[in-house]
Each structure stands twice: as C-alpha cells, then as structure tokens.
Design an enzyme around this catalytic site. Structure first.
Site, PDB file in Angstrom:
ATOM      1  N   ASN A   1      -8.334   7.706   3.090  1.00  0.00           N
ATOM      2  CA  ASN A   1      -7.722   6.959   1.841  1.00  0.00           C
ATOM      3  C   ASN A   1      -8.535   5.944   1.480  1.00  0.00           C
ATOM      4  O   ASN A   1      -9.359   5.911   0.853  1.00  0.00           O
ATOM      5  CB  ASN A   1      -6.099   6.709   2.474  1.00  0.00           C
ATOM      6  CG  ASN A   1      -5.764   6.081   3.482  1.00  0.00           C
ATOM      7  OD1 ASN A   1      -6.275   6.698   4.801  1.00  0.00           O
ATOM      8  ND2 ASN A   1      -5.148   4.887   3.464  1.00  0.00           N
ATOM      9  N   ASP A   2      -8.069   4.574   1.612  1.00  0.00           N
ATOM     10  CA  ASP A   2      -8.588   3.381   0.830  1.00  0.00           C
ATOM     11  C   ASP A   2      -9.891   3.273   1.048  1.00  0.00           C
ATOM     12  O   ASP A   2     -10.375   3.313   2.356  1.00  0.00           O
ATOM     13  CB  ASP A   2      -7.864   2.178   1.129  1.00  0.00           C
ATOM     14  CG  ASP A   2      -6.390   2.282   1.463  1.00  0.00           C
ATOM     15  OD1 ASP A   2      -5.679   3.329   1.009  1.00  0.00           O
ATOM     16  OD2 ASP A   2      -5.819   1.113   1.956  1.00  0.00           O
TER      17      ASP A   2
ATOM     18  N   GLN B   1     -10.781   4.152   4.918  1.00  0.00           N
ATOM     19  CA  GLN B   1      -9.886   4.503   5.859  1.00  0.00           C
ATOM     20  C   GLN B   1     -10.093   6.108   6.305  1.00  0.00           C
ATOM     21  O   GLN B   1     -10.042   6.851   5.358  1.00  0.00           O
ATOM     22  CB  GLN B   1      -8.287   4.496   5.266  1.00  0.00           C
ATOM     23  CG  GLN B   1      -7.938   2.975   4.979  1.00  0.00           C
ATOM     24  CD  GLN B   1      -7.702   2.446   6.414  1.00  0.00           C
ATOM     25  OE1 GLN B   1      -6.648   2.494   7.144  1.00  0.00           O
ATOM     26  NE2 GLN B   1      -8.520   1.824   7.155  1.00  0.00           N
TER      27      GLN B   1
ATOM     28  N   TYR C   1      -6.797  -0.473  10.149  1.00  0.00           N
ATOM     29  CA  TYR C   1      -6.340  -0.442   8.730  1.00  0.00           C
ATOM     30  C   TYR C   1      -7.240  -1.280   7.701  1.00  0.00           C
ATOM     31  O   TYR C   1      -8.143  -1.740   8.281  1.00  0.00           O
ATOM     32  CB  TYR C   1      -4.710  -1.180   8.691  1.00  0.00           C
ATOM     33  CG  TYR C   1      -3.793  -0.017   9.068  1.00  0.00           C
ATOM     34  CD1 TYR C   1      -3.953   1.296   9.691  1.00  0.00           C
ATOM     35  CD2 TYR C   1      -2.493  -0.371   8.818  1.00  0.00           C
ATOM     36  CE1 TYR C   1      -3.052   2.073   9.786  1.00  0.00           C
ATOM     37  CE2 TYR C   1      -1.193   0.673   8.811  1.00  0.00           C
ATOM     38  CZ  TYR C   1      -1.522   1.608   9.519  1.00  0.00           C
ATOM     39  OH  TYR C   1      -0.696   2.737   9.898  1.00  0.00           O
ATOM     40  N   SER C   2      -6.783  -1.169   6.848  1.00  0.00           N
ATOM     41  CA  SER C   2      -7.673  -1.612   5.450  1.00  0.00           C
ATOM     42  C   SER C   2      -8.200  -3.015   5.540  1.00  0.00           C
ATOM     43  O   SER C   2      -7.463  -3.900   6.208  1.00  0.00           O
ATOM     44  CB  SER C   2      -6.972  -1.365   4.220  1.00  0.00           C
ATOM     45  OG  SER C   2      -7.213   0.016   3.866  1.00  0.00           O
TER      46      SER C   2
ATOM     47  N   ARG D   1      -0.866  -7.103   5.428  1.00  0.00           N
ATOM     48  CA  ARG D   1      -2.219  -6.578   5.891  1.00  0.00           C
ATOM     49  C   ARG D   1      -3.298  -6.587   4.798  1.00  0.00           C
ATOM     50  O   ARG D   1      -2.855  -6.991   3.777  1.00  0.00           O
ATOM     51  CB  ARG D   1      -1.898  -5.123   6.228  1.00  0.00           C
ATOM     52  CG  ARG D   1      -1.244  -4.252   5.212  1.00  0.00           C
ATOM     53  CD  ARG D   1      -0.884  -2.988   5.675  1.00  0.00           C
ATOM     54  NE  ARG D   1      -0.067  -2.154   4.708  1.00  0.00           N
ATOM     55  CZ  ARG D   1       1.287  -1.892   5.090  1.00  0.00           C
ATOM     56  NH1 ARG D   1       2.173  -2.530   6.087  1.00  0.00           N
ATOM     57  NH2 ARG D   1       2.175  -1.237   4.141  1.00  0.00           N
ATOM     58  N   ASP D   2      -4.234  -5.914   5.133  1.00  0.00           N
ATOM     59  CA  ASP D   2      -5.511  -5.693   4.184  1.00  0.00           C
ATOM     60  C   ASP D   2      -6.156  -6.865   3.512  1.00  0.00           C
ATOM     61  O   ASP D   2      -5.981  -7.188   2.177  1.00  0.00           O
ATOM     62  CB  ASP D   2      -4.818  -5.047   2.729  1.00  0.00           C
ATOM     63  CG  ASP D   2      -3.990  -3.683   3.199  1.00  0.00           C
ATOM     64  OD1 ASP D   2      -4.207  -3.133   4.282  1.00  0.00           O
ATOM     65  OD2 ASP D   2      -3.135  -3.384   2.581  1.00  0.00           O
TER      66      ASP D   2
HETATM   67  C1  FRU Z   1      -2.806   1.676   1.546  1.00  0.00           C
HETATM   68  C2  FRU Z   1      -2.657   1.352   2.977  1.00  0.00           C
HETATM   69  C3  FRU Z   1      -2.968  -0.001   3.495  1.00  0.00           C
HETATM   70  C4  FRU Z   1      -3.334  -0.021   4.715  1.00  0.00           C
HETATM   71  C5  FRU Z   1      -3.710   1.515   4.957  1.00  0.00           C
HETATM   72  C6  FRU Z   1      -3.520   2.339   6.276  1.00  0.00           C
HETATM   73  O1  FRU Z   1      -2.926   2.931   1.004  1.00  0.00           O
HETATM   74  O2  FRU Z   1      -1.009   1.753   3.254  1.00  0.00           O
HETATM   75  O3  FRU Z   1      -1.941  -1.023   3.151  1.00  0.00           O
HETATM   76  O4  FRU Z   1      -3.920  -0.878   5.322  1.00  0.00           O
HETATM   77  O5  FRU Z   1      -3.534   2.420   3.872  1.00  0.00           O
HETATM   78  O6  FRU Z   1      -4.292   3.441   5.911  1.00  0.00           O
END
Ligand code: FRU
Length: 446
Positions: free
Chosen positions: A19-20, A36, A80-81, A148-149
């Site tokens: 993902n991200d 991710q 996570y991100s 987060r992030d």
């Molecule tokens: C965005 C998200 C982030 C999180 C990550 C987890 O797509 O939900 O907020 O850190 O993906 O995979």
C-alpha cells in the site's frame, strides 16, 4: 499476447500486498522508495512491514526486500506508514508502530497503541535498533487512538513533524510537532477543517515556489458526482498563515491514495501515491496470482502563477519512449502495452482502448469509463469537471492507466485488466504522438 498483469512501469511487489509509499528520499546518490508491505498475503492480512526499492535514476530499481518487521512489542501489529529524513550521512526513518491490545476494544477510543518510532540507517537497508519517540499519552487529550503516519522536515532551524489523527469527536486533523534534535518532540498546533471527515491519514506539508501546501488523505467525506467519488479521498490544501483553503483532490480516478512527496537533488518535488485504496468495492484479479497493488508513477509537482499544483510524470520516464508515431482524430491503431500518448485537444474528445475503457471529454464533463467488467473488475466511471480540455497525456501500463489533463491540472488513475497486451486505440478530437515504451528495470536482491 495474453496479459499477465505484470506492470512494466509501476513499482509493485513480486508477491504479497503493497500500500502506501513510505520514507521517500534521495540519499547517498540514490532515490529510496519504502512501502507498506504484507509479504505473506496478497489480500493485505498478516505482518505489515516496510519493503524497499532504490534507484540512481528513477528508471532502474533494485529491491532490497523487507527491511522493517513488526518485531517489537511497540510495533507488533504493524510497521505502519512514515517518512525518511536525511541528515549528514544518516537516513532517519520515522514510522507508526501499531499495537492492538487484547480485550474488548473498538480500537478507536481504546485498545490501540500508535507509537512514533525512529530507526536510522547508513545504507538504506540495515537498520539501527528501534527507538520510541511518542506514545498515545504524548498526543493531545482530544485525540482517539488513531494518530499515525509521521512526516518530518527541517525549517527555520528546527525539525517539524506532522501526524494524521482522528479526534474523539470523529474529526480528522493533523498534529504538528517540533523538535531541536529529531528525538524529543513538542506539540505545537493542530490543523483541521469543517466537514472534512473523521480521520486524516498520511499528512505531508511542503513548499513549492514559495507556495505552502498540506496534503492529506481524509476518510469520511461526502461523495459527489465530481468530487470525492471514492471510498476515501486524497488531496491538498493551500496553507496561508495556518489557514487551509481550496482542498483539491490529487487524482479523480479510481485508484489513488496516501501519496507522499520528497525533494529531489535538483529541487524538484516528486510525489508517489498508492495506486489503490483500502476498503474498495472493486477487485484486482492479481490477488489470485499472488500479489496486489502498485505505486503510481513518480510525478513532478510544479505550481502555476495562481497557485495550482500541476502533476506530470517525472521527465526521466521520457527516456523509455520509442517508435513515435503520429495519431490524429479518426485514427484507429494497434499498439502494445505499455504506451504513452501525448496530444493536443480541440473541443470534445474520445480516446478508446478496445472494449476496455474510454476517456471522454464532452463540454465541461470529462470521464474515465470502463466498457466491460472483466477489465474494470467492478470499476465503472469517474468524472472530472474540466471546462476546457486543451491537452492530454495517457500512460498505459499492462494493468493501469494514468491520464494527465491540461498540463497536469487534473489526473485520473485506474487499475485496468485487459485480457490482451495489444490494444486497439481509437482517437477522436486529438492530434499528437503515440509512443511505445520500454519498461523500467527492477532487480531483486532477495
Ligand atoms: C493509509 C494507511 C495509513 C497506515 C497504513 C497502514 O493507507 O491506513 O494511515 O499507516 O495505511 O498500512
């Protein structure tokens, strides 16, 4: 040739789920793209890790595999991100350690730990021990457990960090922290806006040509015909004296979320997004083949005199072009994926790929529309309001399309799954050039 859906231009994992984009930076002569990564499962379940690619030129890439694992009590349910920040000879990676506690929790108001964790690396893939910088108790009391992030930058002699958050009142916001040493962080302020959903993910604050922007990926927006058509949105505000104005979506297509930007050594701001979204009502047939999702092309961001961001594929990708051929209104041509079409438009236009999909602009309404469900896998149509369409660039990979309109004022991206890699392209209302494309190169160390 039968399409195996393996991308030629877009970064994607050999197996598992991506993902991200995370930790984007230029460090020691190379671009670094972390992401991710769920190596164990194309549906995204199982361990959430960080994978890593690097490249000297954004064309030839090397995968060093999985570089961060959820292997401590403070990130046991996911690395996570987060972001990358280069200082001297060290790359600092900040991310959210996701922790789910046992018990009867909603995991919004209780039961979830969201730790900001720092690791450092000298070579991009061998990591220092993990160090926790912020825990839930360090966030403002009005916040839920969804914080987060981290995205970090240096400005005015201090370090800054933004974090995406959800308040206990279900209001999306960004938390801004400052630090003098990258390790001790103090809360400074909160950014939010009315009617902008319950959670803002993946914030990114940056300046281009003196114009300040805040990028967010908000969840819970009201869907409209032209705006916020997807389950979750992603866009940027202009920031003036702390005020957020003119929220503009990054992408009007089906598959775009959680972008991150960084500065290239020549000063360009480059953005990559996830060419996917969580919790979508459509599918990707690669799941059965063992992998899912990819990143978007790297996009160069520039700003117009009136403060609009333009997005265009990084110029490095032009070096992949070959066999240029003119294309004009009324033409029908066969071309193999991947390809690049760059054309001027006069009035209404239609560009059609077989019975796969079409991009149509009629009056002030543009749309990207699938023509059969086996190619769209549940995707139907996405609209963009464009009063005058002047030019268009379409980059089609084996399993995705990115449409750049009016010099990059509007972009529409989608995954697509045509059965064959040879496409019959028909064009109305445009005149320009159609190029076949070589692919990027991705070498895997694993
Ligand atoms: C965005 C998200 C982030 C999180 C990550 C987890 O797509 O939900 O907020 O850190 O993906 O995979």
């Amino acid at each position: 040739m039968k399409n195996d859906f393996r991308q030629k231009l877009h970064l994607e994992p050999k197996s598992g789920w991506i993902n991200d984009p995370n930790g984007l930076c230029y460090f020691k002569g190379e671009y670094h793209v972390y992401y991710q990564y769920s190596p164990d499962s194309p549906s995204g379940s199982g361990r959430k890790c960080w994978g890593h690619w690097k490249s000297p030129d954004l064309i030839s890439w090397r995968s060093t595999g999985t570089v961060l694992f959820p292997d401590t009590p403070d990130d046991k349910d996911g690395v996570y991100s987060g972001c990358g920040f280069v200082k001297d000879d060290t790359l600092y990676l900040f991310y959210t350690g996701n922790v789910k506690e046992d018990g009867d929790h909603d995991y919004i108001t209780s039961g979830r730990g969201a730790n900001v964790i720092l690791v450092t690396t000298k070579n991009g893939h061998d990591m220092s021990p993990k160090k926790i910088l912020l825990r839930n108790s360090d966030y403002p009391a009005e916040c839920s457990c969804h914080v987060r992030d981290p995205k970090v930058w240096e400005e005015d002699g201090r370090y800054h960090m933004v974090l995406g958050a959800r308040t206990l009142q279900d209001i999306g916001c960004v938390l801004h922290y400052v630090s003098d040493d990258l390790e001790n962080w103090t809360f400074l302020e909160k950014y939010t806006a009315d009617d902008m959903g319950y959670m803002w993910e993946c914030p990114d604050e940056f300046t281009i040509d003196g114009q300040r922007f805040l990028s967010i990926s908000p969840q819970g927006l009201v869907h409209g015909k032209f705006d916020n058509q997807n389950v979750y949105s992603s866009g940027h505000y202009r920031m003036e004296n702390g005020n957020l104005t003119d929220f503009t979506e990054w992408d009007k297509g089906f598959d775009f979320y959680a972008p991150q930007s960084f500065e290239a050594p020549d000063g360009r701001r480059i953005l990559l997004g996830w060419e996917g979204i969580g919790d979508i009502p459509y599918t990707n047939p690669t799941v059965e083949l063992g992998w899912q999702h990819c990143l978007t092309l790297p996009r160069e961001l520039t700003v117009t005199d009136d403060g609009k961001i333009l997005q265009n594929p990084v110029r490095e990708l032009d070096s992949l072009r070959k066999n240029a051929a003119p294309i004009n209104s009324g033409d029908t041509v066969k071309i193999s994926l991947p390809f690049d079409l760059a054309a001027k438009a006069a009035g209404d236009i239609k560009v059609r790929f077989d019975n796969v999909l079409q991009f149509v602009s009629c009056g002030s309404e543009s749309k990207l529309e699938f023509l059969n469900d086996s190619a769209g896998c549940g995707r139907d149509v996405r609209y963009a309001y464009i009063p005058e369409l002047r030019d268009i660039r379409i980059i089609a990979d084996k399993a995705s399309v990115e449409v750049y309109i009016n010099g990059g004022e509007t972009v529409m991206s989608a995954r697509m799954y045509p059965e064959d890699t040879e496409i019959t392209l028909s064009a109305e209302g445009i005149s320009g050039t159609l190029y076949e494309l070589n692919g990027i190169e991705v070498i895997t160390d694993e």
